[in-house]
Design an enzyme around this catalytic site. Structure first.
Site, PDB file in Angstrom:
ATOM      1  N   ASP A   1     -38.830 -43.262  -6.704  1.00  9.19           N
ATOM      2  CA  ASP A   1     -38.710 -42.468  -7.931  1.00  9.19           C
ATOM      3  C   ASP A   1     -39.784 -41.395  -7.901  1.00  9.19           C
ATOM      4  OD1 ASP A   1     -36.727 -44.202  -8.597  1.00  9.19           O
ATOM      5  OD2 ASP A   1     -37.738 -45.083 -10.331  1.00  9.19           O
TER       6      ASP A   1
ATOM      7  N   ASP B   1     -26.322 -45.974 -16.574  1.00 11.44           N
ATOM      8  CA  ASP B   1     -27.524 -46.628 -17.075  1.00 11.44           C
ATOM      9  C   ASP B   1     -27.247 -47.083 -18.500  1.00 11.44           C
ATOM     10  OD1 ASP B   1     -28.556 -45.709 -14.675  1.00 11.44           O
ATOM     11  OD2 ASP B   1     -29.391 -43.906 -15.571  1.00 11.44           O
TER      12      ASP B   1
END
EC number: 5.3.1.16
Length: 248
Positions: free
Chosen positions: A8, A129
């Site tokens: 990330d 998500d």
């Protein structure tokens, strides 16, 4: 099953967030290329990248970090975060990304996802998500009134390579993966599902492996790899083994 180590990217560094909060970022490596090389040397066959700044801003931000990773490894790389039009998709695929993940735009403009699948067959994944089962977008800053399964079903017949399903409340929290909701989603789809969020131990990987035949094709793992809770060699051996037979 494939295990995808997560890189990330925030402000050019490799970080992990707690439940998607940009203010709750832990920096694990300031050299993304080095981190990518390490994962490749450990035997991983794919990398999962997220441009966190890009997810919030709606455009690529950590481009230099992504390109340094692409120059550092030979294994395939999938990338999400701030990719919201066909031009950006094409740009990343041209630079060497193997699979582009569309998240926010999948909710807001499903037709764009379908167009991308036609133009770039086999190269498009959809990132879903969910917070309490409902889809969250824009770097998880907004929660919609659409259920994860309802969104996933929109892309069943258009050639999406995979659905990447993340339980936001589990992400980065080391609380264990949401096996039940992930396997339930996979069971209702023909599109392969990649599990994400909350993987904290080899036991989580074992629990997902048992549900492999529902359609779970892989799992994304972040913090637990960085802090040593999951041993790469053990994880790779477990997930590359033949599917576990149900006790029934």
């Amino acid at each position: 099953m494939i295990i995808y180590p997560a890189i990330d990217l925030k402000d050019g560094a490799c970080v992990r967030l707690l439940r998607g909060e940009m203010s709750q970022a832990t920096v694990f490596n300031t050299d993304p290329g080095e981190q990518a090389r390490l994962f490749q040397s450990q035997g991983f066959e794919w990398l999962h990248l997220v441009d966190l700044n890009g997810a919030f801003e709606g455009k690529p931000v950590n481009g230099a970090a992504v390109e340094s990773i692409l120059k550092s490894v030979t294994i395939p790389v999938q990338l999400g975060g701030g990719i919201r039009d066909l031009t950006t998709i094409g740009m990343w695929l041209e630079k060497g990304i193997s699979r582009v993940i569309l998240g926010t735009v999948a909710l807001r403009d499903p037709e764009l996802v379908k167009a991308a699948c036609r133009e770039f067959p086999g190269k498009i994944a959809v990132g879903i998500d969910a917070r309490e089962g409902y889809v969250a977008v824009a770097g998880w800053a907004e929660t919609s009134d659409i259920k994860a399964l309802d969104l996933a079903l929109k892309f069943e017949d258009c050639g999406v390579a995979a659905i990447i399903y993340t339980d936001i409340n589990r992400d980065g929290a080391m609380g264990g993966v949401n096996v039940e909701s992930t396997s339930d989603l996979a069971f209702h789809l023909t599109t392969p599902v990649i599990a994400s969020g909350g993987v904290s131990s080899i036991e989580d990987l074992k629990a997902l492996k048992v549900e492999e035949d529902t359609g779970i094709e892989g799992v994304i793992c972040g913090r637990a790899l960085y802090d040593g809770r999951i041993d790469p060699k053990e994880a790779l051996a477990l997930l590359s083994a033949p599917a576990v037979e149900d006790a029934d």
